[in-house]
Design a protein around this motif. Structure first.
Motif, mmCIF file in Angstrom:
data_model
loop_
_atom_site.group_PDB
_atom_site.id
_atom_site.type_symbol
_atom_site.label_atom_id
_atom_site.label_comp_id
_atom_site.label_asym_id
_atom_site.label_seq_id
_atom_site.Cartn_x
_atom_site.Cartn_y
_atom_site.Cartn_z
ATOM 1 N N ALA A 105 0.780 -1.232 -0.133
ATOM 2 C CA ALA A 105 0.025 0.025 0.173
ATOM 3 C C ALA A 105 0.852 1.303 -0.020
ATOM 4 C CB ALA A 105 -0.818 -0.040 1.321
ATOM 5 N N ILE A 106 1.938 1.216 0.122
ATOM 6 C CA ILE A 106 2.958 2.260 0.012
ATOM 7 C C ILE A 106 3.057 2.814 -1.289
ATOM 8 C CG2 ILE A 106 5.483 3.127 0.768
ATOM 9 C CD1 ILE A 106 5.597 0.949 2.850
ATOM 10 N N GLY A 109 7.794 4.405 -5.352
ATOM 11 C CA GLY A 109 8.889 5.113 -5.523
ATOM 12 C C GLY A 109 9.004 6.005 -4.165
ATOM 13 N N ARG A 110 8.190 5.807 -3.091
ATOM 14 C CA ARG A 110 8.365 6.600 -1.841
ATOM 15 C C ARG A 110 9.715 6.281 -1.214
ATOM 16 N NH1 ARG A 110 8.426 9.462 1.888
ATOM 17 N NH2 ARG A 110 6.920 9.952 3.365
ATOM 18 N N PHE A 111 10.129 4.820 -1.157
ATOM 19 C CA PHE A 111 11.160 4.483 -0.658
ATOM 20 C C PHE A 111 12.003 3.481 -1.251
ATOM 21 C CE2 PHE A 111 8.111 5.155 2.782
ATOM 22 C CZ PHE A 111 8.558 6.068 3.620
ATOM 23 N N LEU A 155 -2.926 3.251 6.731
ATOM 24 C CA LEU A 155 -2.169 4.456 7.076
ATOM 25 C C LEU A 155 -0.949 4.530 6.124
ATOM 26 C CD1 LEU A 155 -2.416 4.402 10.801
ATOM 27 C CD2 LEU A 155 -3.549 6.043 9.063
ATOM 28 N N ALA A 156 -0.478 3.256 5.526
ATOM 29 C CA ALA A 156 0.717 3.292 4.720
ATOM 30 C C ALA A 156 0.197 4.322 3.371
ATOM 31 C CB ALA A 156 0.973 1.789 4.173
ATOM 32 N N ALA A 157 -0.868 4.551 2.939
ATOM 33 C CA ALA A 157 -0.948 5.314 1.593
ATOM 34 C C ALA A 157 -1.070 6.551 2.170
ATOM 35 C CB ALA A 157 -2.537 4.745 1.099
ATOM 36 N N GLU A 158 -0.763 7.098 3.292
ATOM 37 C CA GLU A 158 -0.721 8.485 3.704
ATOM 38 C C GLU A 158 -2.021 9.197 3.527
ATOM 39 O OE1 GLU A 158 3.383 10.448 3.162
ATOM 40 O OE2 GLU A 158 3.429 8.787 1.865
ATOM 41 N N PRO A 159 -3.185 8.562 3.948
ATOM 42 C CA PRO A 159 -4.413 9.368 3.592
ATOM 43 C C PRO A 159 -4.752 10.584 4.420
ATOM 44 C CG PRO A 159 -4.696 7.191 5.311
ATOM 45 C CD PRO A 159 -3.370 7.517 4.679
ATOM 46 N N LYS A 160 -5.615 11.331 3.997
ATOM 47 C CA LYS A 160 -6.099 12.432 4.425
ATOM 48 C C LYS A 160 -7.549 12.029 5.643
ATOM 49 C CE LYS A 160 -3.351 15.556 2.833
ATOM 50 N NZ LYS A 160 -2.122 16.340 3.827
#
Length: 258
Positions: A105-106, A109-111, A155-160
């Motif tokens: 779910a990350i 390219g984020r890490f 939360l891995a998707a950095e949701p609002k």
């Protein structure tokens, strides 16, 4: 506007000749950093309205916006709104380890590979799980642990905004209490908006800042949770409270712990 907003949303299932309107002209706001409850009987339309936020269904009238932008205009692949369901086992791949499910779910390219591993460990700690559980399979965990994994994956998707659809109703009372405390803590720490769908008014009173009541696909009452539950104005809200009878153990305990 820093909020998830349902603006006069109507949702219909079926074809033109046999269509059934499930949600009618419903408006609701979920500000970042607030937990908003959505309650009603089974079939009232609350889950259908929530699915419009993650585009599992599309409104035929009205629109859904996030931060003032129509969700249909958000970049493809972005996941600023994430849904957590009642049954975490069905939403996790049984052949993937916990860590693999969260890492999937990350954002790509984020890490790098090592960074993704560290991020998985951070997310597990964020939902109060031992990072060593990253290597186990979902069936090796308890229901409460799996629900925490589902939340970490969200939360891995950095949701609002996170949409929690009856996410604690299948858990034991003691585990449920700890999950509710975790949701409240994450709301504050991450400035996270939460749309909390439940049939349990006692749980809603404990965890939510505001609440909306849905009947027959229409939001009939909404406001601060204490105001709506202590001084309901709509007959349907009063009927729900009367049917509930008494508050559950969750809100009768001081600081429920797992």
């Amino acid at each position: 506007m820093s909020a998830l907003v349902f603006d006069s949303v109507s949702i219909r299932y079926g074809t033109a000749g046999s269509a059934a309107t499930i949600v009618r002209s419903s408006s609701l706001e979920v500000p970042y950093g607030r937990i908003v409850g959505l309650v009603g009987e089974s079939g009232s339309g609350k889950s259908t309205l929530a699915k419009a936020a993650v585009r599992l269904v599309e409104p035929f009238e009205g629109r859904v916006t996030l931060g003032g932008h129509d969700i249909r205009s958000l970049p493809r692949g972005s996941r600023p709104i994430h849904m957590v369901f009642q049954d975490p086992f069905s939403s996790l791949n049984p052949r993937m380890s916990v860590g693999e499910s969260i890492a999937e779910a990350i954002r790509p390219g984020r890490f790098n590979r090592a960074g993704r591993g560290r991020e998985v460990e951070r997310l597990l700690e964020l939902v109060q799980l031992d990072p060593r559980l990253a290597h186990v399979l979902p069936h090796e965990m308890s229901g409460g642990q799996r629900q925490r994994v589902a939340l970490a994956r969200a939360l891995a998707a950095e949701p609002k905004v996170v949409v929690a659809d009856e996410m604690t109703s299948a858990l034991d009372v003691s585990v449920q209490g700890a999950m509710l405390n975790l949701i409240k803590a994450l709301r504050s720490a991450l400035d996270l908006g939460v749309l909390f769908i439940s049939h349990d008014l006692a749980v809603v009173r404990y965890v939510c800042d505001e609440v909306a009541v849905m009947q027959g696909g229409v939001i009939v009452e909404r406001g601060p949770v204490e105001q709506v539950i202590d001084d309901p104005q709509h007959p349907y809200t009063r009927a729900l409270l009367a049917a509930a009878g008494h508050e559950s153990e969750v809100v009768n305990r001081r600081g429920p712990q797992e």
